[in-house]
Design a protein around this motif. Structure first.
Motif, PDB file in Angstrom:
ATOM      1  N   PHE A 117       0.779  -1.233   0.000  1.00  0.00           N
ATOM      2  CA  PHE A 117       0.000   0.000   0.000  1.00  0.00           C
ATOM      3  C   PHE A 117       0.812   1.286   0.000  1.00  0.00           C
ATOM      4  O   PHE A 117       0.263   2.346  -0.241  1.00  0.00           O
ATOM      5  N   GLY A 118       2.081   1.210   0.295  1.00  0.00           N
ATOM      6  CA  GLY A 118       2.814   2.474   0.269  1.00  0.00           C
ATOM      7  C   GLY A 118       4.175   2.398   0.897  1.00  0.00           C
ATOM      8  O   GLY A 118       4.757   1.323   1.039  1.00  0.00           O
ATOM      9  N   ALA A 119       4.638   3.586   1.278  1.00  0.00           N
ATOM     10  CA  ALA A 119       5.992   3.736   1.787  1.00  0.00           C
ATOM     11  C   ALA A 119       5.966   3.946   3.296  1.00  0.00           C
ATOM     12  O   ALA A 119       4.937   4.294   3.859  1.00  0.00           O
ATOM     13  N   MET A 120       7.105   3.710   3.923  1.00  0.00           N
ATOM     14  CA  MET A 120       7.258   4.014   5.341  1.00  0.00           C
ATOM     15  C   MET A 120       8.546   4.798   5.535  1.00  0.00           C
ATOM     16  O   MET A 120       9.402   4.813   4.666  1.00  0.00           O
ATOM     17  N   TRP A 121       8.618   5.474   6.668  1.00  0.00           N
ATOM     18  CA  TRP A 121       9.918   6.047   7.041  1.00  0.00           C
ATOM     19  C   TRP A 121      10.207   5.701   8.488  1.00  0.00           C
ATOM     20  O   TRP A 121       9.326   5.216   9.187  1.00  0.00           O
ATOM     21  N   THR A 122      11.446   5.919   8.883  1.00  0.00           N
ATOM     22  CA  THR A 122      11.879   5.408  10.178  1.00  0.00           C
ATOM     23  C   THR A 122      11.506   6.324  11.337  1.00  0.00           C
ATOM     24  O   THR A 122      12.081   6.216  12.411  1.00  0.00           O
ATOM     25  N   GLY A 170      12.704   4.888   4.001  1.00  0.00           N
ATOM     26  CA  GLY A 170      13.781   5.866   4.115  1.00  0.00           C
ATOM     27  C   GLY A 170      13.796   6.461   5.502  1.00  0.00           C
ATOM     28  O   GLY A 170      12.854   6.289   6.270  1.00  0.00           O
ATOM     29  N   SER A 171      14.901   7.128   5.827  1.00  0.00           N
ATOM     30  CA  SER A 171      14.945   7.848   7.093  1.00  0.00           C
ATOM     31  C   SER A 171      14.968   9.338   6.768  1.00  0.00           C
ATOM     32  O   SER A 171      15.432   9.742   5.707  1.00  0.00           O
ATOM     33  N   VAL A 188      16.565   0.667   7.306  1.00  0.00           N
ATOM     34  CA  VAL A 188      15.945   0.591   5.979  1.00  0.00           C
ATOM     35  C   VAL A 188      16.224  -0.787   5.358  1.00  0.00           C
ATOM     36  O   VAL A 188      15.354  -1.392   4.737  1.00  0.00           O
ATOM     37  N   LEU A 189      17.434  -1.289   5.560  1.00  0.00           N
ATOM     38  CA  LEU A 189      17.753  -2.639   5.041  1.00  0.00           C
ATOM     39  C   LEU A 189      16.869  -3.695   5.703  1.00  0.00           C
ATOM     40  O   LEU A 189      16.344  -4.589   5.040  1.00  0.00           O
ATOM     41  N   ALA A 190      16.692  -3.568   7.035  1.00  0.00           N
ATOM     42  CA  ALA A 190      15.895  -4.565   7.761  1.00  0.00           C
ATOM     43  C   ALA A 190      14.437  -4.512   7.327  1.00  0.00           C
ATOM     44  O   ALA A 190      13.790  -5.547   7.146  1.00  0.00           O
ATOM     45  N   ASN A 191      13.915  -3.291   7.157  1.00  0.00           N
ATOM     46  CA  ASN A 191      12.546  -3.182   6.666  1.00  0.00           C
ATOM     47  C   ASN A 191      12.426  -3.810   5.285  1.00  0.00           C
ATOM     48  O   ASN A 191      11.431  -4.455   4.976  1.00  0.00           O
ATOM     49  N   MET A 235      22.050   8.670  11.717  1.00  0.00           N
ATOM     50  CA  MET A 235      22.265   8.574  10.280  1.00  0.00           C
ATOM     51  C   MET A 235      22.691   7.150   9.927  1.00  0.00           C
ATOM     52  O   MET A 235      22.192   6.551   8.975  1.00  0.00           O
ATOM     53  N   ALA A 236      23.593   6.615  10.742  1.00  0.00           N
ATOM     54  CA  ALA A 236      24.110   5.268  10.479  1.00  0.00           C
ATOM     55  C   ALA A 236      23.032   4.209  10.685  1.00  0.00           C
ATOM     56  O   ALA A 236      22.842   3.328   9.839  1.00  0.00           O
ATOM     57  N   VAL A 237      22.316   4.297  11.790  1.00  0.00           N
ATOM     58  CA  VAL A 237      21.351   3.241  12.073  1.00  0.00           C
ATOM     59  C   VAL A 237      20.174   3.317  11.097  1.00  0.00           C
ATOM     60  O   VAL A 237      19.530   2.308  10.814  1.00  0.00           O
ATOM     61  N   GLY A 238      19.924   4.514  10.556  1.00  0.00           N
ATOM     62  CA  GLY A 238      18.859   4.650   9.557  1.00  0.00           C
ATOM     63  C   GLY A 238      19.076   3.704   8.393  1.00  0.00           C
ATOM     64  O   GLY A 238      18.134   3.130   7.844  1.00  0.00           O
ATOM     65  N   ILE A 239      20.336   3.509   8.013  1.00  0.00           N
ATOM     66  CA  ILE A 239      20.637   2.633   6.878  1.00  0.00           C
ATOM     67  C   ILE A 239      20.295   1.184   7.218  1.00  0.00           C
ATOM     68  O   ILE A 239      19.595   0.507   6.456  1.00  0.00           O
TER      69      ILE A 239
END
Lengths: 975, 555
Positions: free
Chosen positions: A605-610, A639-640, A627-630, A620-624
């Motif tokens: 249904f769509g996108a998510m962000w962190t 995205g973050s 996103v990989l885990a999601n 910044m680092a954990v955002g990556i």
């Protein structure tokens, strides 16, 4: 019994992390503060201390009933603790080899919540008609797979389910005998001295006496069975204890990934066992966590109970379809094995076991269950500019103007909650937004879109039509009594929440988004068909609720308690909103809905962000890795927030953050209301120029991103591919989560997430040449794995292109992505060691659903030697659709495909304007379109793909070969 | 939508059959070239048959046929002025009938008709109509309107300048008068100082001895203590005010929806202490009663002894008390101790009193003395002792010095004003802004009225009762440019206003343009507690002659 050590340990951990200043640990429970989790962990601890521990659950062999013609059987299960309580087991094997194990209490006092899977699955899975069960004395078995490599064994006494591959155990349920399904009981009966209530039959009363004898398993005391108070809120637990404990073991897999969303590494650190990284289990309980920590097992906004277990031999996965509060302990008893323990507050046992054996197989198997990620509108892959808040229609216009003045591309402007009068979503604050439709038309005139926030809390005032209609329809969430509307506090003050579990809310909600008048019914006439939606606060966030959410004893449609459905609740709003956006226009356009809360299946249904991250390097680092885990759990459009939601990042950090964002599937800059404005044009040089370059780079690469999203849409493979997905046999890459590949493009990126960096190491997992995307410098990997040093000054992004890849870009800067529709393409051909390269390109109109009717262009480009000994290379473009008519678009088999479909015709005249070939062995004698005239080209000598040399690669630039992007052609480079 | 129309219209233009050569093969070699560069766009004069051309930066020689062929050859982008193939190039639109202009490559051949290219030359022929005639006319109309405003505004501006000239004369007058007065006063002070010195030198040794008196020392100690207390008191008052501001900001600025009970408690505590209604009720009470919701803080009657000073007295009189000349007092005291006469109190009380009260006191004293004399209570015309004489002389000296200081102050102030009057960083080179000093402009937006008193302070005043916040004091003109930049007087900065809860001190950026009135048009808060006002003032309307020339250059 409460294990105070763990509790204080968690606190110490929180306190010792500098970024923890904002996180209010007292707002959220630790395992020790949640009765059922405490019980679950105590159970595990008793099991560990007890050498003769044995599961009380066993299958009643007399009750086994195997379906005829389908790979499923049911059986009764008994617990030696409560011989009179009945459980039912149901084991099925799907046609793709996925095993589903369900267990429920039968004829209990109440019904356990059993609908979680129905909200996640796209359809009732088809059962295999080939695989058959063999009932033996000790077990029920089934063998399957092309080489009969898979075997499912359901042991009867005690109950134990395992999946084996080539005789090696892959996944085991109840292998550690921690399975425990707390049966329903009455409050009185559970007290040893309690007297049976009227109407309660004798059998229940009998159960009472047996509480103590079960202490070896259940513990001495009834810990938190009937009531629980946390942070001043009391959970009345009217159904009493109903938790589910389940151990899932991966005896031959040393790495587990998934169960988003947590701010942690992709390769999940341990929570129990020897020297665990975290002292609390990972938690899945959708939560609005203010200033969350950058490394923590604390639950965040969304939950996908999917876990991959990986080794060099195979990948397997499980999907535990549970929607209640769930805590997961992870431990590696050895480097090559993993124990996990899942403790859920309520619901049935419903576990899907995916046999793999490769990561790509897992993605396909999981996608078959819950669907693939939707193919987004093309513009949604552009750059999104958000802020809490652009304060007026003129403010939005001025932001747009400044972007254009500085010639920085942007596709979407966003409005946060302050556009809405008194936070009554949909209703414009006309003081500051007097002309919303005109504003949106001004934005749309440049091909751009607007995204406006719609939160789920409705201000409880009758002058708010959305609330009034929902209230009149009776589709609001009820408080614990079940009759009164639940009232909580959120942005809009006293608020109510729509109960999207109620089908009565669905059509009504879909109707709200029509931008034309709908008679008596309210509809959003102050919007346009290019107004898209952001759903925030849908955990749901309730400011005065327990753990900033709804009371668990709130009542939803069907009488289910909030505790049963909490983790699913969040995804229903974006799901329905997305359907509403499809329904509002004719012909329909692809929807765009960003959600903060999500569950398995949300990807459709769509996108998510962190969520609300912090402007720190850690975040910044954990955002990556988040996103990989999601992504590996299906939610790949992720995205973050660029820049970090909180804080004022310095220019260097902002530049790095845009580099991270430009290599996220979802690329949005956002900022808190207390922050300074930080739109990219506001920075001084040289930073502003760097940001412009990054934004433009993202836009040049949109064809690559869109193609990767197409792959995700048809195969379920994530857009961002971590190392273990691309190189599943390379042990050294299993824990990598700071570098990743974009789709199958061969682009490998490692965004810099540290201060003062001028170069960085990139890991190359294979004996192959990799070229620097910008400088064409050739690096060499090794079959044992090798780190190479790549320049990474502030203006540089470590971006490599793997030898053997062909990527397609559009290099003309534009203000927005729809304005690129007619722009020519550039092909980058990165030859591999044997002079070969391959790539694909997917195109459609990017906006409607006409791709489902075959209005698409899907090309394959191959560069290869004309003969084995020859140095001459031929680059050809061929049609991929005709080669894969049943896979070209999601869920539709294109029985009649016309290469000259309407879309293909519309881009027939769009040409390849430039071709860059890296790694040729020498200066070409001739470059020509097959059968055509000599083309203009320019050769810069350098390192060839063949051989072992590193250094600047040879580069051939072919000027304007004049070939169409939509047609077959071939170009011959004679060396 | 214009965009879709254009995109749609573009499609048929592409040839379906011919091999795809550059789409702009037919583009004229000089298409998009700015007039000042036209002479560069000719093939190099060489013998070779296919002409060549050198990129404008000289970096590369390419075929003449590569110019405007929709492929970027030159690193500086100069070979593609008309196609947009080079990211770093610009296209010049001639816009006959209007004004020519340049657009970046990103807008060339993107399917949209640029407003800057009314002749349609940014897209392939046939895509965008030439609308320069209409656009040019409309532009000229607007220009004419602006010219009119400017003309009217500049008249007002010249009246401001004459005001400044008058002000200049006035100030010069003040300076002259005070210079003269200073000369007179200086002489007087000198004369008195000689007298005092003569008189006091006689008794200097005795004075030193007296100063060693415990009473005097204690008095000095008390005085010092009192001064210190006063200093501390002031600090505390400031702190209290600051705290009050913070709490007021918290009260109005916090999000009452948020769940932070600590904040709510703090707000309620402050409300009860300051006697304010609960912020959430402010609106409601407004609706319910016309009397307004503000409940004045209940001034609690403080119990105090009769001879204790009130807060007002403390504030007014303490300074003066501390200015007491203790040496004079010591001498007075001597006299008092030696001959316990009533006189000293009555006659010398003036030295304890603030200057402002002395005349009234003296009148009163004279009346009283005459009454007492009449009644025979005191003797009149008693010969003064030396000490008293000294003290009187000193008093006279003090008075004379005071007057001199006043005269000096007056002169300095006038000089400062005069300097600022034509200071480019203050009232402008022609003093055109002096007239507007402390002129207050208001704008009502939502629940607040925003006010800026020019060169003084900006404020936010709630319309429904509650606290007025300072948004900052005048700080400077546009800090981003030099005073000779025309943009200098288009921006004023007011800063260091009341601090925001969880945020910065409030500040205002006032953006001004030429207009016939002094007014604020818009108020916005793009960042928390940072306000942007836009407005107009005639002081920015330069005379037409000056601007006309500037404008011509731009054209």
């Amino acid at each position: 019994m409460v294990r105070p050590v763990i509790f204080s340990g968690a606190l110490l951990l929180l306190l010792s992390i500098p970024t923890s200043l904002g996180f209010k640990s007292q707002d959220f429970k630790t395992c020790a503060q949640a009765g059922f989790c405490r019980r679950g962990r105590a159970l595990a601890s008793r099991a560990q201390d007890n050498a003769s521990w044995k599961s009380p659950y066993s299958v009643d062999s007399s009750s086994i009933s195997v379906s005829s013609g389908e790979a499923s059987f049911t059986a009764g299960v008994k617990s030696s603790l409560y011989p009179d309580v009945k459980f039912g087991l149901d084991v099925r094997i799907h046609d793709d080899g996925v095993v589903r194990v369900r267990m429920d209490e039968v004829d209990g006092l109440r019904k356990r919540y059993d609908e979680a899977a129905s909200w996640a699955l796209i359809a009732e899975p088809k059962l295999s008609r080939e695989i058959s069960w063999t009932v033996g004395k000790k077990d029920v078995r089934a063998v399957y797979g092309t080489k009969k490599e898979n075997e499912v064994v359901v042991s009867l006494e005690p109950l134990r389910v395992s999946l084996l591959r080539n005789g090696k155990e892959q996944v085991v349920l109840n292998g550690r005998s921690l399975l425990h399904m707390e049966h329903y009981r009455t409050k009185e009966s559970s007290r040893p001295e309690g007297t049976p209530e009227e109407g309660l039959d004798e059998d229940d009363a009998q159960v009472v006496v047996q509480v103590k004898p079960n202490a070896w398993f259940e513990g001495e005391v009834e810990d938190g069975y009937w009531e629980e108070t946390f942070g001043g809120n009391t959970d009345t637990k009217p159904k009493g204890p109903e938790s589910l404990s389940l151990d899932i073991t991966f005896p031959n897999h040393g790495h587990v990934y998934g169960i988003p969303q947590h701010a942690t590494h992709l390769d999940l650190p341990t929570t129990t066992g020897e020297d665990p990284t975290y002292s609390d289990p990972y938690r899945l309980w959708n939560s609005d966590v203010f200033e969350y920590l950058a490394s923590s097992p604390v639950s965040l906004y969304g939950s996908i109970p999917v876990m991959h277990a990986h080794s060099a031999e195979s990948t397997v996965a499980i999907f535990n379809a549970v929607a209640s509060d769930t805590w997961i302990d992870v431990d590696h008893p050895t480097l090559k094995s993993t124990n996990t323990h899942w403790i859920s507050e309520s619901g049935i046992l419903d576990v899907f076991i995916m046999p793999g054996p490769t990561p790509d197989d897992i993605f396909k198997q999981y996608a078959k269950l819950t669907g693939t990620s939707a193919l987004p509108a093309h513009w949604a892959l552009g750059h999104h500019q958000c802020r809490w808040n652009y304060i007026s229609t003129d403010d939005v216009r001025s932001v747009q103007q400044r972007f254009d003045e500085h010639d920085m591309p942007v596709d979407v402007f966003w409005l946060d909650i302050e556009y809405a009068e008194e936070h009554k979503y949909f209703i414009w604050d006309k003081k500051m937004f007097p002309d919303p439709v005109d504003m949106m038309h001004d934005v749309e005139a440049l091909g751009r879109k607007m995204v406006v926030i719609i939160d789920p809390h409705l201000k409880r005032t009758d002058n708010y039509p959305v609330y009034k209609e929902a209230s009149d329809l009776g589709v609001l969430v009820k408080s614990k009594s079940g009759d009164a509307e639940y009232e909580g506090w959120c942005w809009s003050g006293s608020s109510a929440w729509i109960d999207f579990f109620n089908p009565g809310a669905w059509d009504w909600w879909r109707g709200l988004f029509k931008n034309t008048s709908q008679g008596d019914k309210w509809s959003w006439v102050d919007s346009t068909e290019s107004t898209y939606i952001w759903n925030d606060m849908n955990e749901p966030s309730v400011f005065n609720g327990p753990e900033i959410s709804m009371p668990r004893d709130n009542v939803h449609y069907g009488g289910w308690e909030h505790r049963d459905v909490h983790n699913i609740n969040g995804m229903l709003l974006p799901n329905l909103t997305s359907q509403a956006l499809v329904a509002r226009s004719d012909p329909p356009k692809r929807p765009f809905v960003l959600t903060r809360s999500f569950y398995a299946g949300s990807q459709r249904f769509g996108a998510m962000w962190t969520g609300d991250n912090l402007g720190t390097w850690d975040h910044m680092a954990v955002g990556i890795s988040m996103v990989l885990a999601n992504g590996i759990a299906g939610m790949t459009f992720a995205g973050s927030d660029v820049g970090g939601f909180f804080g004022n990042p310095e220019p260097e950090m902002l530049v790095r953050w845009y580099q991270v964002g430009a290599f996220n599937p979802f690329f949005r800059a956002h900022a808190h209301i207390d922050t300074k404005r930080r739109e990219p044009y506001l920075l001084d040089e040289p930073y502003r120029g760097m940001l412009r370059d990054i934004l433009r780079l993202r836009y040049t690469m949109l064809p690559i991103w869109y193609t990767a999203f197409h792959d995700a849409n048809i195969y379920g493979i994530p857009v961002l591919r971590p190392h273990y997905v691309v190189f599943p046999k390379d042990e050294a890459g299993f824990s990598l989560d700071d570098q990743y590949f974009i789709g199958d493009s061969g682009l490998l990126v490692k965004p810099v997430v540290h201060k003062d960096v001028t170069e960085t190491d990139v890991y190359l997992a294979e004996d192959q040449v990799y070229y620097n995307y910008f400088s064409h410098y050739a690096y060499r990997g090794s079959s044992k794995g090798k780190h190479v040093t790549v320049p990474a000054a502030l203006h540089e992004i470590p971006l490599l292109i793997r030898g053997g890849s062909i990527v397609t870009t559009r290099e003309r800067p534009r203000r927005s992505s729809p304005l690129m529709q007619r722009d020519p393409f550039t092909l980058r051909v990165a030859l591999d060691k044997v002079g070969y390269a391959k790539g694909q390109l997917y195109l459609d109109d990017g906006e409607t659903f006409s791709h489902l009717e075959g209005n698409i262009v899907w090309r394959q480009f191959v560069a290869e030697k004309t003969a084995k000994k020859s140095k001459t290379i031929r680059i050809t473009s061929s049609d991929l659709v005709s080669q894969n008519p049943d896979a070209a678009v999601e869920g539709v088999s294109l029985t009649k495909y016309d290469p000259l479909n309407a879309f293909a015709k519309s881009v027939e005249s769009v040409r390849v304007e430039k071709m860059v070939v890296m790694g040729l062995g020498g200066k070409p004698k001739s470059v020509r379109v097959d059968g055509g005239e000599e083309l203009v080209s320019e050769f810069t000598p350098g390192v060839a793909a063949e051989g072992k040399k590193e250094g600047a690669a040879s580069v051939l630039i072919v000027k304007d070969p004049g070939v169409s992007i939509a047609k077959d052609w071939s170009i011959v480079i004679e060396v | 939508m214009r965009s879709s129309v254009c995109l749609g219209a573009m499609a048929p233009l592409f040839s379906l059959l011919v091999p795809l050569s550059a789409l702009a093969a037919g583009v004229d070699k000089t298409h998009g070239v700015a007039p000042n560069l036209l002479s560069h766009y000719v093939p190099l004069k060489t013998a070779s048959s296919p002409g060549t051309w050198k990129c404008l930066d000289g970096s590369k020689e390419i075929l003449w046929s590569s110019v405007n062929d929709d492929y970027c050859d030159c690193p500086d982008g100069s070979d593609e002025p008309g196609t947009g193939a080079c990211p770093n190039s610009t296209l010049y639109c001639i816009n006959e009938g209007h004004i020519g202009s340049s657009i970046p490559a990103s807008r060339v051949n993107d399917g949209l008709c640029e407003a800057e290219c009314c002749d349609g030359s940014d897209e392939l022929p046939g895509v965008c109509p030439n609308v320069c005639k209409e656009v040019g006319e409309a532009y000229r109309k607007v220009q004419e309107e602006q010219r009119k405003i400017r003309k009217k505004g500049s008249k007002i501006r010249s009246s401001y300048i004459s005001f400044a000239q008058k002000e200049k004369k006035r100030l010069e007058g003040v300076i002259e008068t005070s210079t003269q007065e200073i000369a007179v006063r200086e002489k007087e002070v000198e004369r008195l100082r000689d007298l005092v010195e003569q008189s006091e030198s006689l008794s200097a040794a005795a004075l030193e001895h007296r100063k060693a008196s415990p009473l005097y020392e204690t008095l000095i100690a008390h005085s010092n203590a009192l001064k210190s207390l006063q200093r501390e008191h002031k600090k505390h008052l400031e702190r209290e005010k600051e705290l009050g501001n913070i709490l007021d900001a918290l009260r109005t600025g916090y999000n009452p929806n948020y769940q932070d009970m600590a904040v709510l408690e703090a707000v309620r505590g402050w409300e009860s202490l300051a006697g304010l209604p609960h912020i959430n009720d402010v609106g409601k009470e407004e609706e319910e009663s016309d009397e307004g919701a503000v409940v004045k803080a209940e001034e609690e009657e403080e119990e105090m002894d009769d001879d204790e000073w009130t807060a007002e007295e403390l504030e007014k009189d303490l300074d003066n008390l501390l200015k007491t000349d203790y040496v004079s007092l010591l001498l007075e005291h001597d006299k008092h101790v030696n001959s316990p006469m009533t006189e000293s109190i009555l006659f010398e009380l003036s030295s304890y009193l603030p200057d402002s009260l002395v005349p009234q006191y003296e009148a009163f004293r004279d009346t009283l003395v005459s009454w007492l004399q009449m009644l025979g209570v005191i003797r009149g015309g008693v010969a003064q002792e030396n000490a008293g004489e000294d003290s009187k002389l000193r008093q006279k000296l003090n008075d004379a010095e005071h007057s001199l200081r006043q005269a000096n102050d007056e002169k300095r102030k006038a000089e400062k004003d005069l300097n600022e009057l034509f200071d480019r960083e203050h009232y402008g080179a022609e003093g055109e802004w002096k007239k507007l000093e402390k002129t207050c402009l208001e704008k009502e937006v939502g629940d607040y009225t925003y006010e800026v008193c020019l060169f003084d302070e900006a404020r936010q005043k709630p319309n429904k009762g509650g606290q007025t916040f300072s948004l900052g004091k005048f700080r400077s003109w546009n800090p981003d440019v030099q005073p000779d930049d025309p943009a200098y007087y288009t921006k004023q900065v007011y800063n260091a206003g009341a601090k925001c809860w969880n945020g910065p001190n409030r500040s205002v950026m006032l953006l001004l343009s030429c207009g016939t009135e002094n007014t604020i048009h818009t108020v916005a808060e793009p960042e928390k507690c940072e306000y942007h006002f836009t407005g107009t003032s005639p002081a920015l309307c330069l005379p037409l002659a000056e601007t006309a020339e500037g404008k011509k250059d731009e054209l």
